[in-house]
Write a protein that holds these residues in place. Structure first.
Motif, PDB file in Angstrom:
ATOM      1  N   VAL A 234     -37.070   9.645 -38.133  1.00 47.80           N
ATOM      2  CA  VAL A 234     -36.836  11.249 -38.117  1.00 47.80           C
ATOM      3  C   VAL A 234     -37.460  11.603 -36.682  1.00 47.80           C
ATOM      4  O   VAL A 234     -37.222  12.140 -35.772  1.00 47.80           O
ATOM      5  N   GLU A 235     -38.830  11.215 -36.648  1.00 50.31           N
ATOM      6  CA  GLU A 235     -39.883  11.568 -35.743  1.00 50.31           C
ATOM      7  C   GLU A 235     -39.422  10.940 -34.370  1.00 50.31           C
ATOM      8  O   GLU A 235     -39.857  11.518 -33.270  1.00 50.31           O
ATOM      9  N   GLN A 236     -39.378   9.770 -34.756  1.00 51.40           N
ATOM     10  CA  GLN A 236     -39.280   8.893 -33.359  1.00 51.40           C
ATOM     11  C   GLN A 236     -37.825   8.516 -32.845  1.00 51.40           C
ATOM     12  O   GLN A 236     -37.406   8.770 -31.777  1.00 51.40           O
ATOM     13  N   HIS A 237     -37.133   7.983 -33.791  1.00 48.15           N
ATOM     14  CA  HIS A 237     -35.546   7.480 -33.405  1.00 48.15           C
ATOM     15  C   HIS A 237     -34.769   8.581 -33.299  1.00 48.15           C
ATOM     16  O   HIS A 237     -33.784   8.268 -32.687  1.00 48.15           O
ATOM     17  N   CYS A 238     -35.139   9.701 -33.453  1.00 47.02           N
ATOM     18  CA  CYS A 238     -34.239  10.876 -33.512  1.00 47.02           C
ATOM     19  C   CYS A 238     -33.718  11.130 -31.761  1.00 47.02           C
ATOM     20  O   CYS A 238     -32.815  11.758 -31.697  1.00 47.02           O
ATOM     21  N   HIS A 239     -34.521  10.636 -30.794  1.00 43.45           N
ATOM     22  CA  HIS A 239     -34.134  10.585 -29.503  1.00 43.45           C
ATOM     23  C   HIS A 239     -33.116   9.650 -29.415  1.00 43.45           C
ATOM     24  O   HIS A 239     -32.037  10.321 -28.558  1.00 43.45           O
ATOM     25  N   ASN A 240     -32.906   8.571 -29.927  1.00 43.29           N
ATOM     26  CA  ASN A 240     -31.367   8.127 -29.819  1.00 43.29           C
ATOM     27  C   ASN A 240     -30.416   8.728 -30.353  1.00 43.29           C
ATOM     28  O   ASN A 240     -29.129   8.510 -29.915  1.00 43.29           O
ATOM     29  N   PHE A 241     -30.734   9.329 -31.656  1.00 43.50           N
ATOM     30  CA  PHE A 241     -29.588   9.949 -32.327  1.00 43.50           C
ATOM     31  C   PHE A 241     -29.011  11.068 -31.132  1.00 43.50           C
ATOM     32  O   PHE A 241     -27.816  11.526 -31.194  1.00 43.50           O
ATOM     33  N   ASP A 242     -30.056  11.779 -30.598  1.00 40.31           N
ATOM     34  CA  ASP A 242     -29.634  12.835 -29.678  1.00 40.31           C
ATOM     35  C   ASP A 242     -28.838  12.544 -28.378  1.00 40.31           C
ATOM     36  O   ASP A 242     -27.867  12.882 -28.153  1.00 40.31           O
ATOM     37  N   LYS A 243     -29.327  11.241 -27.881  1.00 39.26           N
ATOM     38  CA  LYS A 243     -28.581  10.599 -26.712  1.00 39.26           C
ATOM     39  C   LYS A 243     -26.971  10.091 -27.504  1.00 39.26           C
ATOM     40  O   LYS A 243     -26.041  10.286 -26.499  1.00 39.26           O
ATOM     41  N   ALA A 244     -27.024   9.651 -28.311  1.00 37.43           N
ATOM     42  CA  ALA A 244     -25.490   9.415 -28.900  1.00 37.43           C
ATOM     43  C   ALA A 244     -24.599  10.516 -29.083  1.00 37.43           C
ATOM     44  O   ALA A 244     -23.708  10.561 -28.740  1.00 37.43           O
ATOM     45  N   SER A 245     -25.312  11.630 -29.563  1.00 40.93           N
ATOM     46  CA  SER A 245     -24.506  12.956 -29.771  1.00 40.93           C
ATOM     47  C   SER A 245     -24.064  13.225 -28.522  1.00 40.93           C
ATOM     48  O   SER A 245     -22.940  13.843 -28.183  1.00 40.93           O
ATOM     49  N   TRP A 246     -25.050  13.395 -27.556  1.00 41.17           N
ATOM     50  CA  TRP A 246     -24.656  13.701 -26.170  1.00 41.17           C
ATOM     51  C   TRP A 246     -23.544  12.860 -25.518  1.00 41.17           C
ATOM     52  O   TRP A 246     -22.672  13.537 -24.863  1.00 41.17           O
TER      53      TRP A 246
END
Length: 420
Positions: A234-246
């Protein structure tokens, strides 16, 4: 001439009645900034905020621990190009759990929220209700209860015409913007799958002192406790989830299944978080998202976002788009501004122009994706988006006090852990 006090009072009153406030005159009115959370990321955000606008002042700081606050302030005052923009008097330095509310009451216009993520929902809600513009670091919550709170606060920020700029910084990176623009234009057809990775080394550990209470021990080493960090997925890998959502134009998954565990973090000093996760997401249109993250020493690193489409592929971190037919596009090596600086530049320019940023809802949903992945791995169960959004989980402590016990939590064991 309108005094600053009159100007700010008028702006606050306008915000409260949901009427668009007059834009801050370009450079004419000082924007007073308060920093909440004085660790490395908070200190960095303060630097970027001070460099984002010609008439901005850092006037207040808050941290749970005064030693952390003093270290941050000392570092900032020793940076030549921003030292003249720092006006932090001792009476505007606040520590403890109640310091945040004191900072909100000392005349700040913009608040930088850079504490451990567990504090983000209540801090964000209070800041918006107080009529402040906000820079809000990622992730925005550690449980679904917090996510729902942030979604409501994002709506309130829109109603009151206040900026809510999220720390999902890759959306402010030129290379990523240009790459995603080409994916959205159809260069690789419809996106059918993504593989996102965040394989890195372990992070810091701040030790233990006999005089620390259990609450202080966890607060000082916040990364290793899910109620504070959310776990590293959640704290770190969330960046990738945000890029995927984008890339997927805001489309949310319908379900996910995951595995994870604690192979090298066996010492109790590492709290309760895992050291590896692997999660597969399902989408309504048949697309798939495959997520892998790890924090282990002496292992190969890989932080990437691979995109597969019906007519080609793309790599977000390399800024390449490769159609099956036709020439590959690549951003090249042209220098451009650091994404951390850009998000503050655009935040402050928007405040000046009355064109306010609000990333709150997208940040909340990207955070929920990471939480869903965590809970699927913790429980060993297939979870749906609907179940995750409705989750009653609330990891907050019963009382915010250094003498109080921290929340009870055991390292999750898949098959035994119960999703709430």
């Amino acid at each position: 001439m309108t005094s600053r006090r009159t100007f700010l009072a008028a702006s606050a009153a306008t915000a409260a009645t949901s009427i668009l406030p007059a834009a801050y005159a370009a450079g004419g009115d000082t924007l007073r900034v308060g920093l909440v959370g004085c660790g490395g990321r908070g200190t960095g955000a303060a630097k970027q905020a001070l460099r984002a606008d010609s008439n901005v002042r850092l006037v207040a700081l808050c941290d749970a621990f005064m030693d952390r606050l003093e270290g941050s302030l000392s570092e900032l005052r020793n940076i030549k190009d921003i030292a003249g923009k720092i006006d932090v008097a001792p009476e505007r330095c606040f520590d403890g759990f109640d310091g945040f509310n004191k900072l909100l009451g000392c005349g700040v216009d913009v608040v930088l929220l850079c504490t451990p993520p567990g504090f983000r929902p209540p801090h964000l809600k209070a800041a918006i209700e107080a009529g402040k513009h906000v820079f809000c670091e990622k992730p925005v919550a550690v449980d679904a209860t917090g996510v729902r709170s942030v979604i409501e606060t994002a709506k309130l920020a829109k109603e009151r015409n206040l900026s809510l700029c999220s720390g999902f910084c890759y959306r402010y990176d030129l290379g990523k913007r240009e790459t995603v623009k080409r994916i959205h234009s159809g260069m690789i057809g419809d996106v059918t799958a993504m593989h996102i990775t965040y394989l890195t080394s372990p992070l810091w550990y701040r030790g233990h002192k006999p005089e620390w209470t259990a609450m202080e021990q966890q607060m000082r080493n916040w990364y290793y406790y899910p109620w504070l960090s959310g776990d590293f997925i959640v704290e770190q890998h969330c960046h990738n989830f945000d890029k995927a959502s984008w890339v997927l134009k805001g489309e949310m998954p319908i379900a996910c299944t995951g595995v994870g565990g604690r192979q090298v973090r066996t010492d109790p000093k590492w709290g309760h978080i895992y050291d590896h996760f692997s999660v597969a997401f399902e989408y309504k249109n048949g697309a798939r998202l495959f997520s892998t993250c790890r924090q282990m020493a002496s292992c190969t690193g890989d932080v990437n976002d691979y995109v597969m489409g019906t007519k080609g592929t793309a790599q977000l971190m390399k800024h390449t788009v490769t159609p099956a037919a036709g020439a590959e596009w690549e951003l090249g090596d042209e220098p451009y501004k650091d994404m951390y600086q850009v998000e503050h530049d655009e935040l402050f320019a928007g405040i000046r122009a009355g064109k306010l940023i609000n990333d709150g809802e997208s940040a909340a949903y990207s955070t929920l994706m990471a939480l869903m992945a965590r809970e699927a791995a913790y429980s060993g169960k297939r979870l749906t988006w609907k179940e995750m959004l409705a989750s009653k989980q609330n990891l907050a402590p019963a009382k915010y006090d250094m003498a109080a016990p921290p929340p009870e939590f055991k390292t999750p064991m898949p098959g035994n852990y119960q999703f709430v």
